[in-house]
Design a protein around this motif. Sequence first.
Motif, mmCIF file in Angstrom:
data_model
loop_
_atom_site.group_PDB
_atom_site.id
_atom_site.type_symbol
_atom_site.label_atom_id
_atom_site.label_comp_id
_atom_site.label_asym_id
_atom_site.label_seq_id
_atom_site.Cartn_x
_atom_site.Cartn_y
_atom_site.Cartn_z
ATOM 1 N N GLY A 30 0.813 -1.219 0.090
ATOM 2 C CA GLY A 30 -0.006 0.046 0.021
ATOM 3 C C GLY A 30 0.959 1.232 0.107
ATOM 4 N N THR A 31 0.210 2.305 0.563
ATOM 5 C CA THR A 31 0.780 3.539 0.593
ATOM 6 C C THR A 31 1.082 4.089 2.095
ATOM 7 N N PHE A 32 1.767 5.169 2.331
ATOM 8 C CA PHE A 32 1.976 5.606 3.525
ATOM 9 C C PHE A 32 0.647 6.285 4.229
ATOM 10 N N PRO A 33 0.385 5.736 5.156
ATOM 11 C CA PRO A 33 -0.800 6.161 5.615
ATOM 12 C C PRO A 33 -0.689 7.443 6.562
ATOM 13 N N SER A 34 -1.779 8.547 5.906
ATOM 14 C CA SER A 34 -1.542 9.951 6.479
ATOM 15 C C SER A 34 -1.809 9.800 8.149
ATOM 16 N N GLU A 35 -2.463 9.132 8.708
ATOM 17 C CA GLU A 35 -2.862 8.974 10.090
ATOM 18 C C GLU A 35 -1.410 8.954 10.711
ATOM 19 N N LEU A 36 -0.243 8.571 10.341
ATOM 20 C CA LEU A 36 0.937 8.448 10.973
ATOM 21 C C LEU A 36 1.418 10.114 11.542
ATOM 22 N N VAL A 37 0.799 11.075 10.966
ATOM 23 C CA VAL A 37 0.926 12.363 11.466
ATOM 24 C C VAL A 37 0.641 12.678 12.618
ATOM 25 N N HIS A 38 -0.204 11.835 13.183
ATOM 26 C CA HIS A 38 -0.776 11.926 14.582
ATOM 27 C C HIS A 38 0.232 11.511 15.824
ATOM 28 N N LEU A 39 1.233 10.798 15.348
ATOM 29 C CA LEU A 39 2.655 10.322 15.955
ATOM 30 C C LEU A 39 3.118 11.819 16.413
ATOM 31 N N ALA A 40 2.761 12.365 17.365
ATOM 32 C CA ALA A 40 3.085 13.788 17.815
ATOM 33 C C ALA A 40 4.555 13.853 18.335
ATOM 34 N N SER A 41 5.313 12.853 18.840
ATOM 35 C CA SER A 41 6.586 12.692 19.419
ATOM 36 C C SER A 41 7.760 12.336 18.587
ATOM 37 N N LEU A 42 7.282 11.738 17.247
ATOM 38 C CA LEU A 42 8.329 10.703 16.399
ATOM 39 C C LEU A 42 9.261 12.097 16.001
ATOM 40 N N LYS A 43 10.543 11.195 15.906
ATOM 41 C CA LYS A 43 11.558 11.955 15.458
ATOM 42 C C LYS A 43 12.213 11.384 14.506
ATOM 43 N N THR A 44 12.371 9.911 14.208
ATOM 44 C CA THR A 44 12.893 9.388 13.313
ATOM 45 C C THR A 44 12.003 8.457 12.268
ATOM 46 N N PHE A 45 11.949 8.706 11.157
ATOM 47 C CA PHE A 45 10.907 7.997 10.205
ATOM 48 C C PHE A 45 11.840 7.404 9.172
ATOM 49 N N ARG A 46 12.093 6.108 9.298
ATOM 50 C CA ARG A 46 13.011 5.280 8.573
ATOM 51 C C ARG A 46 12.297 4.114 7.745
ATOM 52 N N PHE A 47 11.916 4.278 6.524
ATOM 53 C CA PHE A 47 11.362 3.270 5.672
ATOM 54 C C PHE A 47 12.146 2.789 4.432
ATOM 55 N N ALA A 48 13.361 2.794 4.564
ATOM 56 C CA ALA A 48 14.323 2.736 3.261
ATOM 57 C C ALA A 48 13.890 1.027 3.169
ATOM 58 N N GLY A 49 13.534 0.843 2.055
ATOM 59 C CA GLY A 49 13.306 -0.525 1.376
ATOM 60 C C GLY A 49 12.262 -1.149 2.119
ATOM 61 N N ALA A 50 11.368 -0.584 2.711
ATOM 62 C CA ALA A 50 10.339 -1.199 3.458
ATOM 63 C C ALA A 50 9.499 -1.867 2.586
#
Length: 217
Positions: free
Chosen positions: A25-45
């Motif tokens: 699928g795609t990147f779910p926009s709901e991830l924007v609610h992870l309000a404390s997130l610092k690192t977003f690593r999806f390389a080759g996911a």
Amino acid sequence: MVAYPIPLLCFALQDLDLSSNNLKGTFPSELVHLASLKTFRFAGAFGAFYGRRPFPTFLFNMSTLTEIDLAATGVEGTIPEMEHPSKLGGELRHGSGRVLGGGDVNIMDVKVFTTREESYYIARTEINPLFANLLVLKLDSNHITGTLPTTIGLFTSLLTLSFPLNAITGSIPTEVGNMAALQDMEFYDAKLSGTIPTEIGNLRNLVLCRLDNNMVD
């Protein structure tokens, strides 16, 4: 199959690493609610045959991020023209304090007018913390087209800027000279053209600069 078994109520989550997986699928926009997130690593996911998916523009609304790694994720389209971070905070005031107007107006569009009374305007601004917090931005090996936005120069704390193996065209914007902390800049195997801006000489911390296999001069 649940593509993203991530509990989106994990508000304290700071590091999200799903690299080298077989997500769908795609990147779910709901991830924007992870309000404390610092690192977003999806390389080759999305695995070896990762297909194509739109650029997750919601990431630029996540002001706590320090690292975005979307290498080899099948991201396609153009790099979003990131909104200038300075906005009027709802009020435009006369020098005496009288409210003259309001609205969500880009401060780049505001002009200072001189009148007989030598009036001046003061705009309260709000700076998007993402432009100060982001340290790593990697978009290697994707299907990105279009040009590099001039607003890339607003990432003044960025250490790594890596967009190789894409189909980015046009010239390198002179605004990269504002990225004083930059250490690693990689744009190799793209379709860049034009003259290398002299402003790159302002990058006193730059250790690695790869522009090979382009059409720059």
